[in-house]
Design a protein around this motif. Structure first.
Motif, mmCIF file in Angstrom:
data_model
loop_
_atom_site.group_PDB
_atom_site.id
_atom_site.type_symbol
_atom_site.label_atom_id
_atom_site.label_comp_id
_atom_site.label_asym_id
_atom_site.label_seq_id
_atom_site.Cartn_x
_atom_site.Cartn_y
_atom_site.Cartn_z
ATOM 1 N N UNK B 2 0.814 -1.225 0.000
ATOM 2 C CA UNK B 2 0.000 0.000 0.000
ATOM 3 C C UNK B 2 0.842 1.266 0.000
ATOM 4 N N UNK B 3 2.057 1.171 0.539
ATOM 5 C CA UNK B 3 2.868 2.387 0.650
ATOM 6 C C UNK B 3 3.784 2.590 -0.554
ATOM 7 N N UNK B 4 3.766 1.654 -1.497
ATOM 8 C CA UNK B 4 4.698 1.742 -2.628
ATOM 9 C C UNK B 4 4.066 2.407 -3.856
ATOM 10 N N UNK B 5 4.928 3.085 -4.614
ATOM 11 C CA UNK B 5 4.513 3.680 -5.877
ATOM 12 C C UNK B 5 5.649 3.494 -6.883
ATOM 13 N N UNK B 6 5.336 3.573 -8.155
ATOM 14 C CA UNK B 6 6.379 3.486 -9.175
ATOM 15 C C UNK B 6 7.335 4.677 -9.006
ATOM 16 N N UNK B 7 8.650 4.427 -8.919
ATOM 17 C CA UNK B 7 9.583 5.545 -8.710
ATOM 18 C C UNK B 7 9.691 6.488 -9.898
ATOM 19 N N UNK B 10 5.099 7.397 -10.386
ATOM 20 C CA UNK B 10 4.326 7.443 -9.123
ATOM 21 C C UNK B 10 3.016 6.673 -9.195
ATOM 22 N N UNK B 48 13.774 -1.302 -6.301
ATOM 23 C CA UNK B 48 13.042 -0.147 -6.814
ATOM 24 C C UNK B 48 13.980 0.934 -7.340
#
Lengths: 220, 53
Positions: B2-7, B10, B48
């Motif tokens: 849940x806390x991850x996004x595409x670097x 986003x 990542x």
């Protein structure tokens, strides 16, 4: 740093320092962090988690670092780790209560970019905790000497004075809440555990700065 | 997750599990459909780092 950094090629040597040459120094620094832990909202993240020594000792569950070999060690210590750099925006906004950077700011390419990203991923009311070897301290001068001699780790380091750290924090939306100093014994002369002291002391070898996230607009 | 996004963009990341043990992903990937880029998970460590590193 990429996968070819000394933190990969010398990962075992780096991690061993905490149990032999640096054992008492590490214990002194952990003791100082324990003084500030009750102030810190969760969840916690460590940027530059390395082999997870501090994370394990302080109860930090999540860590990031670009160095694969160190992350493998941290993983074995029970830390949830991600291979990533502190400047990169891969966490959702407002994900953490506290972000630690323990002897990390001196190794990043852009402290401002890292601090801005930490600001973004902290929740409202969140805190940043810096563990620092200040450039104008006895230990800072000791490590600067190693840097000049081409030490595999410290040749990449840039140490900052307290004034520079305060300016970096102010410019990226943080207000210093508390400073704790420790490691008053000199390099190569650390023989006993020390108790930390509140405040900034020029003869301290290790300084902890806790700062609050404030909104950019809210700063004076 | 849940806390991850595409670097890069986003955007959200889609988890694909290749190998799992005791509810932990051992190998797999995190895929960003927007960037069409897959971030590998090896030895339970998601990588990542941006694609150019």
């Amino acid at each position: 740093m990429s996968g070819e950094s000394p933190f990969d090629t010398l990962a075992g040597e780096y991690d061993a320092w905490f149990e032999d040459e640096g054992k008492i120094t590490f214990a002194i620094e952990v003791e100082a962090f324990r003084r500030v832990l009750p102030l810190l909202p969760r969840p916690w993240l460590e940027v530059g988690v390395g082999s997870g020594r501090f994370a394990q000792a302080l109860g930090i569950k999540i860590g990031i670092d670009p160095a694969t070999k160190l992350l493998e060690i941290a993983k074995r210590r029970g830390i949830n780790v991600f291979q990533a750099k502190g400047e990169e925006r891969f966490f959702q906004t407002a994900s953490f209560g506290t972000v630690f950077l323990i002897v990390t700011l001196c190794f990043v390419n852009s402290p401002v970019a890292v601090l801005r990203e930490v600001h973004r991923i902290l929740k409202a009311g969140g805190k940043i905790v810096l563990g620092l070897v200040l450039s104008d301290s006895p230990w800072g001068r000791f490590y600067l000497g190693k840097k000049k001699k081409g030490h595999p780790f410290y040749k990449h380091a840039t140490f900052y004075s307290y004034t520079q750290i305060a300016e970096l924090l102010d410019s990226t939306g943080f207000v210093i809440e508390k400073v704790v100093s420790t490691l008053f014994q000199k390099p190569h002369e650390v023989t006993e555990i020390e108790m930390p002291r509140d405040g900034l002391f020029p003869n301290a070898g290790f300084t902890i700065v806790v700062a609050d996230k404030v909104s950019q607009a809210g700063r004076t | 997750m849940d806390i991850l996004a595409c670097p890069v963009c986003k955007g959200s990341l889609e988890l694909t599990v290749t190998e799992e043990k005791d509810d932990e992903v051992i190998t797999g990937s995190l895929f960003c459909a927007k960037c069409n880029h897959s971030y590998p998970i090896t030895e339970s460590i998601p990588n990542l780092l941006p694609p150019d590193l």
